[in-house]
Design a protein around this motif. Structure first.
Motif, PDB file in Angstrom:
ATOM      1  N   LEU A 279     -10.724  67.344  53.719  1.00  0.00           N
ATOM      2  CA  LEU A 279     -10.102  68.238  54.699  1.00  0.00           C
ATOM      3  C   LEU A 279      -9.635  69.533  54.033  1.00  0.00           C
ATOM      4  CD1 LEU A 279      -8.987  68.431  57.692  1.00  0.00           C
ATOM      5  CD2 LEU A 279      -6.801  67.730  56.709  1.00  0.00           C
ATOM      6  N   MET A 283     -10.895  73.411  54.737  1.00  0.00           N
ATOM      7  CA  MET A 283      -9.997  74.530  55.041  1.00  0.00           C
ATOM      8  C   MET A 283     -10.238  75.698  54.090  1.00  0.00           C
ATOM      9  SD  MET A 283      -6.411  72.498  55.731  1.00  0.00           S
ATOM     10  CE  MET A 283      -5.487  74.014  55.993  1.00  0.00           C
ATOM     11  N   ARG A 307     -10.456  74.608  63.415  1.00  0.00           N
ATOM     12  CA  ARG A 307      -9.506  73.686  64.054  1.00  0.00           C
ATOM     13  C   ARG A 307     -10.242  72.528  64.727  1.00  0.00           C
ATOM     14  NH1 ARG A 307      -4.385  73.044  65.539  1.00  0.00           N
ATOM     15  NH2 ARG A 307      -3.915  72.149  67.563  1.00  0.00           N
ATOM     16  N   MET A 310     -11.464  70.151  62.090  1.00  0.00           N
ATOM     17  CA  MET A 310     -10.356  69.390  61.505  1.00  0.00           C
ATOM     18  C   MET A 310      -9.911  68.268  62.429  1.00  0.00           C
ATOM     19  SD  MET A 310      -8.112  72.490  59.818  1.00  0.00           S
ATOM     20  CE  MET A 310      -6.760  71.393  59.362  1.00  0.00           C
ATOM     21  N   HIS A 313     -12.381  65.591  62.150  1.00  0.00           N
ATOM     22  CA  HIS A 313     -12.216  64.926  60.856  1.00  0.00           C
ATOM     23  C   HIS A 313     -11.031  63.963  60.897  1.00  0.00           C
ATOM     24  CE1 HIS A 313     -12.733  64.524  56.502  1.00  0.00           C
ATOM     25  NE2 HIS A 313     -11.416  64.584  56.407  1.00  0.00           N
ATOM     26  N   ARG A 314      -9.924  64.395  61.534  1.00  0.00           N
ATOM     27  CA  ARG A 314      -8.755  63.505  61.616  1.00  0.00           C
ATOM     28  C   ARG A 314      -9.058  62.261  62.439  1.00  0.00           C
ATOM     29  NH1 ARG A 314      -3.328  65.408  64.666  1.00  0.00           N
ATOM     30  NH2 ARG A 314      -4.792  65.221  66.418  1.00  0.00           N
ATOM     31  N   THR A 328      -1.875  66.081  57.356  1.00  0.00           N
ATOM     32  CA  THR A 328      -3.004  66.518  58.161  1.00  0.00           C
ATOM     33  C   THR A 328      -2.526  67.314  59.363  1.00  0.00           C
ATOM     34  OG1 THR A 328      -4.329  64.613  57.475  1.00  0.00           O
ATOM     35  CG2 THR A 328      -5.007  65.757  59.489  1.00  0.00           C
TER      36      THR A 328
END
Length: 699
Positions: A279, A283, A307, A310, A313-314, A328
């Protein structure tokens, strides 16, 4: 071989400096023409005012400064009339009141950061001194009419100079504050992106990160200060000001949490899971792309794409630790703030009415700083007053006037740069003396009294002096030259060329500036370590009162902006490789935002027991932060965290979202404890390094 900045500015000026100098000469000509046409007593004070207004050429700033100078002059003139009406039979008491007045204005000027407001206080002090002293210099002619006439003339001269400079700024090669705001905003955004890239990278150095953070703070405070003047540049000015202040707010919010990501990665690599490392890499890659983009649309779309990726990904996380889950969310907050920063910048390019109004950064007001600066200015004035009372020399009047103005103007600078600037002012004044004598007695005394001849003779020296004003590195030389040159030559309708009078005035100016220099050397600012602790204690106190405000995020950011800049300046003065005070300031900024985030999470529980435990936790965090600034870790803080967390786990869960909340809070507490431990260790190691024990640089 590189040239000295002064040589570079005079021998190889850029187009902007030449235009600036031409506008300054035109302002001087217009101010002198109007004041002489109106038969004002001392037209050269109109020139002095015009010089002050040239220090920042942007139209909005010139208008704001002109209004500040006029307001300060009116207030100072009113005070002078009051003093003379009551104390003219008691000159010593009158001088005592003036001493208190200039000291008060100097102290109040220390409480503001905007240079234009500082000029208002300086003009209030200078006008009062001029009116009272000039009336007292001829006691036989004193009457209420004379007092009123002197005050009216001094104010009129200042108003004429201000209006003429303002007109020239608007009509000839106008420069807008909006352009200045864009420049500052670009600097803030670019340096913030570089800071984020360095924070999330694995090979950046401590020095590199702090270099970029210093530049962010400095540009951000300048952006906030200039946003007040853009309102004078048309109906859209208020919108541009809102955009600038919103940008500052979001940058502070972003910096508040971004540094926790980098510190966690550098200092706790064993807790960085592969998913979280991926992650951070994502970024960093997107931040580099945004930094390289050339327009708003591309940068904003990249931020939105980042965004979304991300969030995806989370959602793929499996069995991640609470602290990773919490960080996170922190990373997502950073990107959300970046998107708003880009939107605010776009509003400086294209007017946007949808942006909410945000308050500008607050000035850090420390009464101790005001007392030191006020007493210093009062001492400078008293020394000049003592010489004047003992000698009755007109030269002593200049010792009482200009050093007071310079004292207020330069008091906000750190001691090292302050004394350098005063030396530059003194050198400029030394050069002004022979030039003024040659111009006044070698040329003007031999010529006719025609206005055209006067202007042709004066234009050359003023043009050279104005060339130095646009450059910060040479501005003090120009101030030291232009103002003494004007006061020594005294251009007016009835010019009388007397060598003894001119030399006396020059001597008074040189002695006054020299006295000011040594007073600044002797009455130094309070010990930097002591002032740093006051800044950090003020931050800790804000932790306790942060919820008493309707918009706590904005309130806290406003108060932290200049604090961070001051801490960075203290670190730069100390020239330490550790730079731990800047790090502590960033930690304090982060902790304030953590307090607010936790409060929002706890509001969902609606439990009096949790609210009471939260207040105890809040106080424990404040104490723990102060302990970390001394190099100690407060062992009670983990206990306060545990007590609050136990109450949270007892609450019933009614939805999947609520089941995640304790996990997020647990990660938050874990990260806070690690942060305070890192801060305490960093301070302890830095203090040992300063004591002579070499250690590796803190993270």
């Amino acid at each position: 071989m590189s040239l000295h900045p002064l040589q570079q500015q005079l021998l190889c000026p850029d187009r902007r400096s030449v235009i600036f100098a031409l506008k300054g000469v035109v302002s001087m000509v217009l101010a002198l023409l109007v004041s002489m046409y109106l038969q004002l007593d001392r037209p050269y004070w109109a020139l002095v005012t015009a010089v002050f207004l040239q220090l920042r050429p942007e139209s909005g700033l010139v208008i704001e400064k002109a209004l500040c100078l006029i307001l300060g002059s009116v207030v100072g003139g009113a005070l002078a009339v009051l003093v003379l009406s009551v104390l003219i039979p008691y000159p010593i008491l009158a001088l005592g009141v003036l001493t208190l007045w200039v000291g008060l204005n100097s102290a109040l000027s220390s409480m503001v950061h905007n240079t234009n407001y500082i000029y208002a206080f300086a003009m209030a002090g200078m006008t009062a001194v001029l009116v009272v002293v000039l009336v007292m210099a001829t006691p036989g002619d004193v009457s209420s009419q004379v007092v009123f006439d002197v005050a009216q003339l001094r104010i009129s001269e200042i108003i004429v100079g201000a209006i003429c400079a303002m007109l020239v700024s608007q009509l000839l090669w106008p420069v807008s504050v909006k352009e200045s705001l864009r420049t500052h905003a670009r600097t803030v955004i670019n340096q913030s992106l570089q800071y984020l890239i360095l924070e999330l990278g694995s090979i950046s150095t401590h020095k590199q990160r702090h270099l970029h953070s210093d530049q962010v703070f400095e540009a951000m405070v300048s952006l906030s200060d200039d946003s007040s003047a853009v309102a004078y540049e048309g109906p859209e000015g208020l919108g541009w000001g809102r955009a600038a202040t919103l940008l500052c707010q979001k940058v502070l919010s972003m910096l508040a949490v971004a540094q926790s990501l980098g510190r966690f990665q550098r200092n706790h690599a064993d807790q960085v899971t592969p998913a979280f490392a991926q992650l951070l890499t994502l970024m960093r890659q997107y931040f580099e792309k945004i930094a390289m983009s050339t327009n708003y649309e591309a940068a904003y779309q990249l931020a939105q794409t980042l965004r979304r990726e991300m969030l995806d990904h989370r959602n793929s996380y499996e069995n991640e630790s609470p602290i990773v889950i919490r960080l996170t969310q922190t990373a997502l907050d950073v990107v959300a703030d970046l998107a708003m920063i880009l939107k605010a910048y776009n509003a400086l390019e294209e007017y946007d009415r949808t942006l909410l109004k945000s308050a500008r950064l607050k000035n850090y007001r420390d009464p101790l700083i005001g007392m030191v600066n006020g007493s210093r200015t009062a001492v400078v004035f008293l020394l000049g007053a003592f010489v004047w009372v003992q000698t009755a020399s007109p030269a002593a009047i200049m010792m009482m006037v200009m050093p007071v103005v310079y004292s207020m103007m330069f008091a906000r600078f750190p001691l090292q740069s302050l004394t350098t600037k005063l030396r530059q002012v003194l050198l400029g004044a030394i050069v002004a003396v022979p030039v003024a004598l040659i111009i006044g007695f070698g040329i003007l005394s031999q010529s006719s009294s025609d206005f055209e001849i006067l202007i042709l003779v004066l234009a050359g020296p003023y043009f050279v002096g104005f060339l130095t004003l646009p450059n910060r590195a040479t501005m003090s030389y120009g101030m030291g030259f232009c103002i003494p040159f004007t006061i020594i030559v005294e251009p007016s309708n009835q010019m009388v060329f007397q060598v003894d009078s001119a030399l006396s005035t020059a001597l008074g100016l040189l002695v006054g500036i020299s006295v000011l220099y040594w007073v600044f050397k002797l009455i130094t600012p309070l010990d930097s370590d002591f002032m740093q602790q006051r800044l950090l204690k003020a931050t800790a106190r804000d932790f306790l009162g942060i919820h008493r405000h309707t918009n706590p995020d904005s309130w806290f950011n406003n108060r932290m902006g200049e604090r961070l800049l001051r801490l960075a300046n203290y670190d730069q003065e100390k020239d330490s490789s550790a730079r731990y005070m800047t790090g502590l300031g960033l930690t304090g900024l982060n902790l304030g935002h953590v307090i607010l985030r936790l409060k929002r999470l706890l509001n969902e529980y609606d439990s009096p027991a949790i609210d009471e435990a939260y207040e105890s936790w809040q106080q424990a965090l404040s104490v723990a932060f102060i302990s970390s600034t001394r190099g100690d870790f407060d062992e009670y803080f983990p206990i306060a965290c545990q007590q609050l967390f136990e109450l949270i786990t007892l609450q019933e869960v009614s939805s999947p979202a609520e089941s995640q909340r304790p996990l997020i809070i647990e990660g938050m507490f874990h990260n806070l404890i690690l942060t305070l431990q890192r801060s305490a260790t960093a301070v302890s190691e830095a203090q040992q390094e300063e004591a002579g024990e070499p250690l590796t640089a803190v993270a």
